[in-house]
Scaffold this motif. Sequence first.
Motif, mmCIF file in Angstrom:
data_model
loop_
_atom_site.group_PDB
_atom_site.id
_atom_site.type_symbol
_atom_site.label_atom_id
_atom_site.label_comp_id
_atom_site.label_asym_id
_atom_site.label_seq_id
_atom_site.Cartn_x
_atom_site.Cartn_y
_atom_site.Cartn_z
ATOM 1 N N LEU A 85 42.138 -11.212 3.498
ATOM 2 C CA LEU A 85 43.462 -11.816 3.314
ATOM 3 C C LEU A 85 44.360 -10.662 3.756
ATOM 4 O O LEU A 85 44.052 -9.652 3.972
ATOM 5 N N ILE A 86 45.458 -11.303 4.028
ATOM 6 C CA ILE A 86 46.745 -10.645 4.562
ATOM 7 C C ILE A 86 47.770 -10.803 3.625
ATOM 8 O O ILE A 86 48.157 -12.280 3.323
ATOM 9 N N THR A 87 48.538 -10.052 3.076
ATOM 10 C CA THR A 87 49.844 -9.927 2.309
ATOM 11 C C THR A 87 50.984 -9.260 2.934
ATOM 12 O O THR A 87 50.730 -8.718 4.161
ATOM 13 N N GLU A 88 52.078 -9.433 2.408
ATOM 14 C CA GLU A 88 53.292 -8.638 3.091
ATOM 15 C C GLU A 88 53.013 -6.984 3.114
ATOM 16 O O GLU A 88 53.715 -6.538 3.994
ATOM 17 N N LYS A 89 52.050 -6.593 2.086
ATOM 18 C CA LYS A 89 51.883 -5.184 2.220
ATOM 19 C C LYS A 89 50.673 -4.715 2.767
ATOM 20 O O LYS A 89 50.381 -3.505 2.774
ATOM 21 N N GLY A 90 49.785 -5.536 3.423
ATOM 22 C CA GLY A 90 48.570 -5.185 4.083
ATOM 23 C C GLY A 90 47.351 -6.040 3.825
ATOM 24 O O GLY A 90 47.568 -7.208 3.306
ATOM 25 N N GLU A 91 46.258 -5.493 4.097
ATOM 26 C CA GLU A 91 44.998 -6.495 4.089
ATOM 27 C C GLU A 91 44.379 -6.128 2.571
ATOM 28 O O GLU A 91 44.609 -5.295 2.108
ATOM 29 N N VAL A 92 43.819 -7.192 1.962
ATOM 30 C CA VAL A 92 42.962 -7.392 0.797
ATOM 31 C C VAL A 92 41.804 -7.902 0.912
ATOM 32 O O VAL A 92 41.543 -8.952 1.643
ATOM 33 N N SER A 93 40.732 -7.417 0.180
ATOM 34 C CA SER A 93 39.403 -8.076 0.210
ATOM 35 C C SER A 93 39.125 -8.826 -1.082
ATOM 36 O O SER A 93 39.489 -8.311 -2.033
ATOM 37 N N LEU A 94 38.604 -10.119 -0.943
ATOM 38 C CA LEU A 94 38.350 -10.621 -2.082
ATOM 39 C C LEU A 94 37.063 -10.990 -1.930
ATOM 40 O O LEU A 94 36.399 -11.960 -1.574
ATOM 41 N N PRO A 95 36.086 -10.647 -3.102
ATOM 42 C CA PRO A 95 34.702 -10.671 -2.990
ATOM 43 C C PRO A 95 34.361 -12.250 -3.242
ATOM 44 O O PRO A 95 35.232 -12.737 -4.179
ATOM 45 N N MET A 96 33.385 -12.795 -2.860
ATOM 46 C CA MET A 96 32.837 -14.176 -2.870
ATOM 47 C C MET A 96 32.342 -14.306 -4.575
ATOM 48 O O MET A 96 31.555 -13.173 -5.111
ATOM 49 N N HIS A 97 32.615 -15.250 -5.319
ATOM 50 C CA HIS A 97 32.491 -15.560 -6.643
ATOM 51 C C HIS A 97 32.415 -17.095 -6.895
ATOM 52 O O HIS A 97 33.016 -17.773 -6.355
ATOM 53 N N ASP A 98 31.391 -17.379 -7.798
ATOM 54 C CA ASP A 98 31.283 -18.720 -8.220
ATOM 55 C C ASP A 98 32.330 -19.714 -8.469
ATOM 56 O O ASP A 98 32.767 -20.714 -8.441
ATOM 57 N N SER A 99 33.358 -18.801 -9.239
ATOM 58 C CA SER A 99 34.559 -19.298 -9.964
ATOM 59 C C SER A 99 35.729 -19.665 -8.689
ATOM 60 O O SER A 99 36.522 -20.509 -9.017
ATOM 61 N N LEU A 100 35.457 -19.233 -7.563
ATOM 62 C CA LEU A 100 36.414 -19.441 -6.561
ATOM 63 C C LEU A 100 36.354 -21.080 -6.000
ATOM 64 O O LEU A 100 35.039 -21.336 -5.788
ATOM 65 N N PRO A 101 37.440 -21.549 -5.847
ATOM 66 C CA PRO A 101 37.124 -22.932 -5.114
ATOM 67 C C PRO A 101 36.784 -22.726 -3.530
ATOM 68 O O PRO A 101 36.917 -21.673 -2.954
ATOM 69 N N SER A 102 36.444 -23.966 -3.050
ATOM 70 C CA SER A 102 36.066 -24.069 -1.512
ATOM 71 C C SER A 102 37.526 -23.438 -0.646
ATOM 72 O O SER A 102 38.511 -24.195 -0.915
ATOM 73 N N MET A 103 37.417 -22.709 0.085
ATOM 74 C CA MET A 103 38.454 -22.053 0.774
ATOM 75 C C MET A 103 37.809 -21.852 2.136
ATOM 76 O O MET A 103 36.641 -21.696 2.634
ATOM 77 N N THR A 104 38.993 -21.640 2.986
ATOM 78 C CA THR A 104 38.611 -21.398 4.646
ATOM 79 C C THR A 104 39.736 -20.649 5.229
ATOM 80 O O THR A 104 40.882 -20.326 4.532
ATOM 81 N N VAL A 105 39.609 -20.104 6.378
ATOM 82 C CA VAL A 105 40.509 -19.448 7.283
ATOM 83 C C VAL A 105 41.864 -20.307 7.231
ATOM 84 O O VAL A 105 41.834 -21.413 7.651
#
Length: 343
Positions: free
Chosen positions: A39-59
Amino acid sequence: MNLQNLGWQPFFQQQLTLDDYEDAVVARISAHHRSGYQLITEKGEVSLPMHDSLPSMTVGDWVLLDHEQQFQRRLERSSVFSRKAAGSKVAEQYIAANIDTVFIVMSLNDDFNLSRIERYLALTNEAQVEAVIVLTKTDLCDDAEALKQQVQSLDPMLMIEAVNALEFDSAQSLTAWCKTGKTVAFLGSSGVGKSTLVNTLLQTEAQKTGSIREDDSKGRHTTTGRTIHQMPSGGVLLDTPGMRELQLANVAQGISETFSDVEEIASQCRFFDCSHQNEPGCAIQKALQSGELDDRRLNNYLKLQREQARNSASLAELRSHDKQLGKMYRSHQSEARNRKNKS
């Protein structure tokens, strides 16, 4: 870095609450890997590990994180592109989200194919996103204008640009759609020059490029994942791998819009359920005989209708099965908790 440079628009701003302004970090998914999301935020890049609780997402998706970089929620999309997964697997595969303009890239060599353009247009029209047909490799084609007119015949209002992807001045015509706050996506088959065009527009070697096969002019995969790039013109560019197979599903409205001329003719048939074969008063057969409609366009229309109906039914059945399975799991978990509490 600010949100507008990442493609932030009022549509997303309106979804924020007062608490979000104080407690949340806005981020956009820039890449999707098996292990998680970048992910990109105003302050830089962030990693979000895959998890079953996450909704379906895409680029292209916008999400909210807390200040510990934990996922809170995904914002409603302005647009989303998906297809049936390639091959025999029954699954929906997201391509990209929150796109303003799609560049449908087709090369002016042996890979030129009007039916494939119609397929991509059906997908784009379903998402209600602006489409621009980009014809590449003009330097290798002697009849570029004639081929461009063939594409224009699909729809007189269709926007078409013919470019030499290797020349910055030629590709400059596309920057009109790439202004600050706008997100553009490139869709097309392998080897049509997408990666070359991306590098030219970004003025850097962001993507690997490869040659086409000499025997059939088919391209080789060079882009291996969907990625987001910031453009010198201020826009956001989303590149996608070349697609050897684009199976349509849940795009009935997109097909109707893409083939509105065919459906207009069909509406004049004598019988409502006309199969457009041998029925008396068939307007489609009359249009074919007069040359108003050509066989290729009609056959592709019927083919895409059948394909999307078949794939949509398969995906609906899968979703129903998954829903029932989820209910069963929750029921078993509830029973297990009850038994544990009683003991």
